[in-house]
Design a protein around this motif. Sequence first.
Motif, PDB file in Angstrom:
ATOM      1  N   SER A 179       0.863  -1.175   0.000  1.00 12.27           N
ATOM      2  CA  SER A 179       0.000   0.000   0.000  1.00 12.27           C
ATOM      3  C   SER A 179       0.898   1.223   0.000  1.00 12.27           C
ATOM      4  O   SER A 179       2.006   1.171  -0.532  1.00 12.27           O
ATOM      5  CB  SER A 179      -0.927  -0.027   1.219  1.00 12.27           C
ATOM      6  N   THR A 180       0.464   2.291   0.631  1.00  7.19           N
ATOM      7  CA  THR A 180       1.275   3.496   0.715  1.00  7.19           C
ATOM      8  C   THR A 180       2.004   3.594   2.047  1.00  7.19           C
ATOM      9  O   THR A 180       2.753   4.536   2.280  1.00  7.19           O
ATOM     10  CB  THR A 180       0.383   4.732   0.534  1.00  7.19           C
ATOM     11  N   TYR A 181       1.762   2.652   2.918  1.00 14.61           N
ATOM     12  CA  TYR A 181       2.446   2.531   4.199  1.00 14.61           C
ATOM     13  C   TYR A 181       2.183   1.105   4.671  1.00 14.61           C
ATOM     14  O   TYR A 181       1.525   0.327   3.982  1.00 14.61           O
ATOM     15  CB  TYR A 181       1.906   3.566   5.206  1.00 14.61           C
ATOM     16  N   TRP A 182       2.684   0.732   5.829  1.00 18.08           N
ATOM     17  CA  TRP A 182       2.372  -0.596   6.332  1.00 18.08           C
ATOM     18  C   TRP A 182       0.876  -0.685   6.606  1.00 18.08           C
ATOM     19  O   TRP A 182       0.238   0.292   6.986  1.00 18.08           O
ATOM     20  CB  TRP A 182       3.155  -0.894   7.612  1.00 18.08           C
ATOM     21  N   ASN A 183       0.325  -1.871   6.428  1.00  8.23           N
ATOM     22  CA  ASN A 183      -1.122  -2.087   6.549  1.00  8.23           C
ATOM     23  C   ASN A 183      -1.533  -2.157   8.018  1.00  8.23           C
ATOM     24  O   ASN A 183      -1.776  -3.228   8.556  1.00  8.23           O
ATOM     25  CB  ASN A 183      -1.527  -3.373   5.825  1.00  8.23           C
TER      26      ASN A 183
ATOM     27  N   GLU B  47      -4.537   8.380   8.481  1.00  8.16           N
ATOM     28  CA  GLU B  47      -3.504   7.787   7.634  1.00  8.16           C
ATOM     29  C   GLU B  47      -3.701   6.278   7.521  1.00  8.16           C
ATOM     30  O   GLU B  47      -3.551   5.704   6.444  1.00  8.16           O
ATOM     31  CB  GLU B  47      -2.113   8.093   8.177  1.00  8.16           C
ATOM     32  N   GLY B  48      -4.066   5.644   8.617  1.00  3.27           N
ATOM     33  CA  GLY B  48      -4.327   4.211   8.597  1.00  3.27           C
ATOM     34  C   GLY B  48      -5.490   3.865   7.677  1.00  3.27           C
ATOM     35  O   GLY B  48      -5.433   2.892   6.920  1.00  3.27           O
ATOM     36  N   LEU B  49      -6.548   4.664   7.724  1.00  2.00           N
ATOM     37  CA  LEU B  49      -7.705   4.434   6.854  1.00  2.00           C
ATOM     38  C   LEU B  49      -7.346   4.627   5.388  1.00  2.00           C
ATOM     39  O   LEU B  49      -7.780   3.856   4.516  1.00  2.00           O
ATOM     40  CB  LEU B  49      -8.861   5.354   7.245  1.00  2.00           C
ATOM     41  N   THR B  50      -6.541   5.639   5.098  1.00  2.00           N
ATOM     42  CA  THR B  50      -6.085   5.862   3.723  1.00  2.00           C
ATOM     43  C   THR B  50      -5.236   4.688   3.250  1.00  2.00           C
ATOM     44  O   THR B  50      -5.376   4.225   2.112  1.00  2.00           O
ATOM     45  CB  THR B  50      -5.290   7.179   3.625  1.00  2.00           C
ATOM     46  N   THR B  51      -4.369   4.207   4.126  1.00  4.66           N
ATOM     47  CA  THR B  51      -3.523   3.059   3.785  1.00  4.66           C
ATOM     48  C   THR B  51      -4.375   1.837   3.457  1.00  4.66           C
ATOM     49  O   THR B  51      -4.112   1.137   2.472  1.00  4.66           O
ATOM     50  CB  THR B  51      -2.557   2.741   4.952  1.00  4.66           C
ATOM     51  N   MET B  52      -5.412   1.601   4.254  1.00  2.72           N
ATOM     52  CA  MET B  52      -6.284   0.446   4.008  1.00  2.72           C
ATOM     53  C   MET B  52      -7.058   0.608   2.706  1.00  2.72           C
ATOM     54  O   MET B  52      -7.228  -0.347   1.947  1.00  2.72           O
ATOM     55  CB  MET B  52      -7.259   0.253   5.172  1.00  2.72           C
ATOM     56  N   SER B  53      -7.513   1.810   2.433  1.00  6.15           N
ATOM     57  CA  SER B  53      -8.222   2.070   1.187  1.00  6.15           C
ATOM     58  C   SER B  53      -7.299   1.826  -0.011  1.00  6.15           C
ATOM     59  O   SER B  53      -7.692   1.191  -0.997  1.00  6.15           O
ATOM     60  CB  SER B  53      -8.739   3.511   1.180  1.00  6.15           C
ATOM     61  N   ASN B  54      -6.072   2.305   0.079  1.00  4.97           N
ATOM     62  CA  ASN B  54      -5.102   2.085  -0.995  1.00  4.97           C
ATOM     63  C   ASN B  54      -4.775   0.602  -1.154  1.00  4.97           C
ATOM     64  O   ASN B  54      -4.597   0.110  -2.276  1.00  4.97           O
ATOM     65  CB  ASN B  54      -3.836   2.896  -0.747  1.00  4.97           C
ATOM     66  N   LEU B  55      -4.700  -0.109  -0.043  1.00  2.00           N
ATOM     67  CA  LEU B  55      -4.468  -1.553  -0.115  1.00  2.00           C
ATOM     68  C   LEU B  55      -5.613  -2.225  -0.867  1.00  2.00           C
ATOM     69  O   LEU B  55      -5.380  -3.063  -1.745  1.00  2.00           O
ATOM     70  CB  LEU B  55      -4.340  -2.152   1.288  1.00  2.00           C
TER      71      LEU B  55
END
Length: 146
Positions: A107-111, A126-134
Motif C-alpha cells: 500500500s502506501t504505508y504498512w497495513n 492515515e491508517g484508513l487511507t492506507t487500508m483504502s489504498n491496499l
Amino acid sequence: ACTGCRKEPPESPRCVMETRDDFKGIIQKMIDADAIIIGSPVYFGSATPEIMAVLHRAGYAIRGTQRQHLKGKIGAAVVSARRAGHNFTLAQLNYFFQINGMITPGSTYWNLGFGGAAGEVENDKEGLTTMSNLGENILDLLKRLH
C-alpha cells in the motif's frame, strides 16, 4: 503438529483432529478465494493466538496435500495496534502468505491502524487511507491476474 494430515497425502486439505469448530469451512473458503485478507489486533506484541491457530492448522493441512492450493492467490495482512508490536505482527501474518507462494501487495504505508479502544482506529486517518489504498491495489492486482 500431529502431521496426521500428511499421512497418505490427500488431494484436498483436511485435518484429522475431530473438533467442533469451523475449520473445514474456513479452509475451503481460503481455497475458493481469489484473495485472502487476514487481520489481527496486536496483543502483547503479536497476533492473537486464535488467528495463529487457524494459520498454523491451515498451513499444515494445505502443505500436507499433493498440490499448492494457495499458490498465486493474493494475500494481505492488516493489523491494529494501540502503540507497538505492529511490524512484528504484520511480518508474522505475511509469513503464512509467503510460505504458501501467495502474492502480497503493498500500500502506501504498512497495513496498520492505531487505536486502543474499540472503534478508536477509525480516528487514524492515515491508517484508513492506507487500508483504502491496499484495497485498490488488491482489486488492481486481481484484474491483472484474471
